[in-house]
Design an enzyme around this catalytic site. Sequence first.
Site, PDB file in Angstrom:
ATOM      1  N   GLU A   5      46.516  37.114 -20.283  1.00  0.00           N
ATOM      2  CA  GLU A   5      46.453  37.967 -21.470  1.00  0.00           C
ATOM      3  C   GLU A   5      45.855  37.227 -22.668  1.00  0.00           C
ATOM      4  O   GLU A   5      46.087  36.030 -22.876  1.00  0.00           O
ATOM      5  CB  GLU A   5      47.868  38.437 -21.822  1.00  0.00           C
ATOM      6  CG  GLU A   5      47.964  39.408 -22.983  1.00  0.00           C
ATOM      7  CD  GLU A   5      47.311  40.745 -22.702  1.00  0.00           C
ATOM      8  OE1 GLU A   5      46.067  40.782 -22.519  1.00  0.00           O
ATOM      9  OE2 GLU A   5      48.026  41.760 -22.679  1.00  0.00           O
ATOM     10  N   ASP A  58      56.088  49.000 -28.078  1.00  0.00           N
ATOM     11  CA  ASP A  58      56.046  48.233 -26.830  1.00  0.00           C
ATOM     12  C   ASP A  58      56.836  46.933 -26.990  1.00  0.00           C
ATOM     13  O   ASP A  58      56.273  45.843 -27.060  1.00  0.00           O
ATOM     14  CB  ASP A  58      54.587  47.949 -26.461  1.00  0.00           C
ATOM     15  CG  ASP A  58      54.445  47.199 -25.148  1.00  0.00           C
ATOM     16  OD1 ASP A  58      55.340  47.313 -24.297  1.00  0.00           O
ATOM     17  OD2 ASP A  58      53.422  46.488 -24.977  1.00  0.00           O
ATOM     18  N   CYS A 104      54.043  43.328 -27.299  1.00  0.00           N
ATOM     19  CA  CYS A 104      52.641  43.540 -26.950  1.00  0.00           C
ATOM     20  C   CYS A 104      51.909  42.209 -26.847  1.00  0.00           C
ATOM     21  O   CYS A 104      52.054  41.332 -27.704  1.00  0.00           O
ATOM     22  CB  CYS A 104      51.976  44.430 -27.981  1.00  0.00           C
ATOM     23  SG  CYS A 104      50.198  44.636 -27.742  1.00  0.00           S
ATOM     24  N   HIS A 141      52.384  44.510 -12.199  1.00  0.00           N
ATOM     25  CA  HIS A 141      52.329  43.145 -12.718  1.00  0.00           C
ATOM     26  C   HIS A 141      53.609  42.822 -13.475  1.00  0.00           C
ATOM     27  O   HIS A 141      54.222  43.671 -14.126  1.00  0.00           O
ATOM     28  CB  HIS A 141      51.073  42.878 -13.550  1.00  0.00           C
ATOM     29  CG  HIS A 141      50.943  43.622 -14.845  1.00  0.00           C
ATOM     30  ND1 HIS A 141      51.659  43.312 -15.971  1.00  0.00           N
ATOM     31  CD2 HIS A 141      50.119  44.642 -15.198  1.00  0.00           C
ATOM     32  CE1 HIS A 141      51.302  44.101 -16.959  1.00  0.00           C
ATOM     33  NE2 HIS A 141      50.376  44.936 -16.525  1.00  0.00           N
ATOM     34  N   ASP A 149      56.407  45.033 -17.036  1.00  0.00           N
ATOM     35  CA  ASP A 149      56.937  44.140 -18.071  1.00  0.00           C
ATOM     36  C   ASP A 149      57.470  42.840 -17.459  1.00  0.00           C
ATOM     37  O   ASP A 149      56.776  42.195 -16.695  1.00  0.00           O
ATOM     38  CB  ASP A 149      58.008  44.864 -18.887  1.00  0.00           C
ATOM     39  CG  ASP A 149      57.405  45.898 -19.840  1.00  0.00           C
ATOM     40  OD1 ASP A 149      56.188  45.869 -20.048  1.00  0.00           O
ATOM     41  OD2 ASP A 149      58.155  46.742 -20.360  1.00  0.00           O
ATOM     42  N   TYR A 167      45.361  52.572 -13.828  1.00  0.00           N
ATOM     43  CA  TYR A 167      46.313  51.621 -14.384  1.00  0.00           C
ATOM     44  C   TYR A 167      47.304  52.366 -15.267  1.00  0.00           C
ATOM     45  O   TYR A 167      46.923  53.297 -15.998  1.00  0.00           O
ATOM     46  CB  TYR A 167      45.577  50.556 -15.199  1.00  0.00           C
ATOM     47  CG  TYR A 167      46.487  49.571 -15.889  1.00  0.00           C
ATOM     48  CD1 TYR A 167      47.191  48.616 -15.158  1.00  0.00           C
ATOM     49  CD2 TYR A 167      46.649  49.593 -17.272  1.00  0.00           C
ATOM     50  CE1 TYR A 167      48.033  47.714 -15.788  1.00  0.00           C
ATOM     51  CE2 TYR A 167      47.480  48.695 -17.908  1.00  0.00           C
ATOM     52  CZ  TYR A 167      48.173  47.757 -17.165  1.00  0.00           C
ATOM     53  OH  TYR A 167      49.012  46.875 -17.791  1.00  0.00           O
ATOM     54  N   ARG A 226      51.223  38.104 -14.648  1.00  0.00           N
ATOM     55  CA  ARG A 226      50.556  38.028 -15.955  1.00  0.00           C
ATOM     56  C   ARG A 226      51.125  36.846 -16.734  1.00  0.00           C
ATOM     57  O   ARG A 226      52.344  36.662 -16.801  1.00  0.00           O
ATOM     58  CB  ARG A 226      50.792  39.325 -16.725  1.00  0.00           C
ATOM     59  CG  ARG A 226      50.410  39.237 -18.197  1.00  0.00           C
ATOM     60  CD  ARG A 226      50.606  40.561 -18.892  1.00  0.00           C
ATOM     61  NE  ARG A 226      50.999  40.377 -20.290  1.00  0.00           N
ATOM     62  CZ  ARG A 226      51.173  41.366 -21.154  1.00  0.00           C
ATOM     63  NH1 ARG A 226      50.985  42.623 -20.765  1.00  0.00           N
ATOM     64  NH2 ARG A 226      51.559  41.117 -22.389  1.00  0.00           N
ATOM     65  N   ASP A 231      52.345  48.504 -15.047  1.00  0.00           N
ATOM     66  CA  ASP A 231      52.905  47.433 -15.861  1.00  0.00           C
ATOM     67  C   ASP A 231      54.430  47.468 -15.715  1.00  0.00           C
ATOM     68  O   ASP A 231      55.080  48.441 -16.101  1.00  0.00           O
ATOM     69  CB  ASP A 231      52.489  47.677 -17.316  1.00  0.00           C
ATOM     70  CG  ASP A 231      53.010  46.647 -18.289  1.00  0.00           C
ATOM     71  OD1 ASP A 231      53.790  45.772 -17.883  1.00  0.00           O
ATOM     72  OD2 ASP A 231      52.626  46.728 -19.477  1.00  0.00           O
ATOM     73  N   ASN A 238      41.712  42.065 -19.181  1.00  0.00           N
ATOM     74  CA  ASN A 238      42.223  43.154 -20.007  1.00  0.00           C
ATOM     75  C   ASN A 238      41.258  43.409 -21.160  1.00  0.00           C
ATOM     76  O   ASN A 238      41.153  42.596 -22.072  1.00  0.00           O
ATOM     77  CB  ASN A 238      43.613  42.798 -20.541  1.00  0.00           C
ATOM     78  CG  ASN A 238      44.195  43.903 -21.413  1.00  0.00           C
ATOM     79  OD1 ASN A 238      43.661  45.000 -21.486  1.00  0.00           O
ATOM     80  ND2 ASN A 238      45.306  43.601 -22.081  1.00  0.00           N
ATOM     81  N   GLU A 254      55.247  39.789 -16.080  1.00  0.00           N
ATOM     82  CA  GLU A 254      54.751  38.822 -17.052  1.00  0.00           C
ATOM     83  C   GLU A 254      55.767  37.732 -17.322  1.00  0.00           C
ATOM     84  O   GLU A 254      56.958  37.868 -17.009  1.00  0.00           O
ATOM     85  CB  GLU A 254      54.370  39.529 -18.348  1.00  0.00           C
ATOM     86  CG  GLU A 254      55.521  40.219 -19.043  1.00  0.00           C
ATOM     87  CD  GLU A 254      55.043  41.250 -20.050  1.00  0.00           C
ATOM     88  OE1 GLU A 254      55.405  41.119 -21.232  1.00  0.00           O
ATOM     89  OE2 GLU A 254      54.320  42.187 -19.658  1.00  0.00           O
TER      90      GLU A 254
END
Length: 313
Positions: free
Chosen positions: A198, A69, A133, A123, A98, A55, A168, A96, A220, A125
């Site tokens: 998440e 982040d 974050c 992924h 975003d 990952y 996500r 990731d 996660n 989100e």
Amino acid sequence: MAGQTTGLFSSGVSDAVKRANLRAALDSGDLQRWPGAFSPLVAKIVADAGFEGVYVSGAALAADLGLPDIGLTTLTEVAARGGSIARATDLPTLIDADTGFGEPMSAARTITTLEDAGLAGCHLEDQVNPKRCGHLDGKEVVPTEDMLRRIAAAVGARRDPNFIICARTDARGVEGLDAAIDRAKAYVDAGADLIFTEALADEWEFETFRRAVDAPLLANMTEFGKSELLTTDQLRDLGFNVVIYPVTTLRLAMGAVESGLAAIAETGTQAGQLDVMQHRARLYEFLRYSDYNAFDQNLFTYTRPRSDRRSGK
């Protein structure tokens, strides 16, 4: 000669095969364990340790660049680092992405770019852009309809049907558990292959989510966040398909760097730190120096010292 060079300069497994393997793994019912890798070398260690996938965390990638982040990294930076990590092993790599780096059209471009880089999936989100974050307070999520457009654009842009598009949702911390479940169901209907919810609080919430959503699920297990740290046995029993440890390797490495440098500053030498260091011989094993030497002895002539062989370091 061909056999000696297999996997030296890139993965010995094609991108298409990695993606097919990942698709089959998600359908297998077996829990897939994916530690985060912030560099190709870390990915090699992940593979050597026997995990099923790699990952690439946006938070870890940003931190390695010295950035928080909060959506500051670019698609170019993410694709370049992700591609180098994906090429380092024969394992599938999920990255990731975003919020897709912009509007739905940008999300579509993100998918094609990550496919070209050799990733097995990504992924996206449902946070607003710029994101933050997922285990911090103060997040905002876009309306469900906006995320559905983001997912539809991503699904429509992929060329390899085995490229995994994971959706996500950060709605648990903003709108509550029921809203997060409703969003997840809608994201599956829009074409998402895998759901990443998440910041669930505890085992009961993971179990509730699993019962409600008929799709592969990702858990996660990040440290110092809002989620209880569940074991692989617990997650397997709950029926989760994937568990990620996104920033674990970065935290382990940086903790060792901090303590080691503090010791050197205090004592004036690294001699007391040798036992906690990765030995040069072990590093050379991961880098396959001997295989490069076999390929062309004029390029490199390293021989492992006898003392290293005796000690096993």
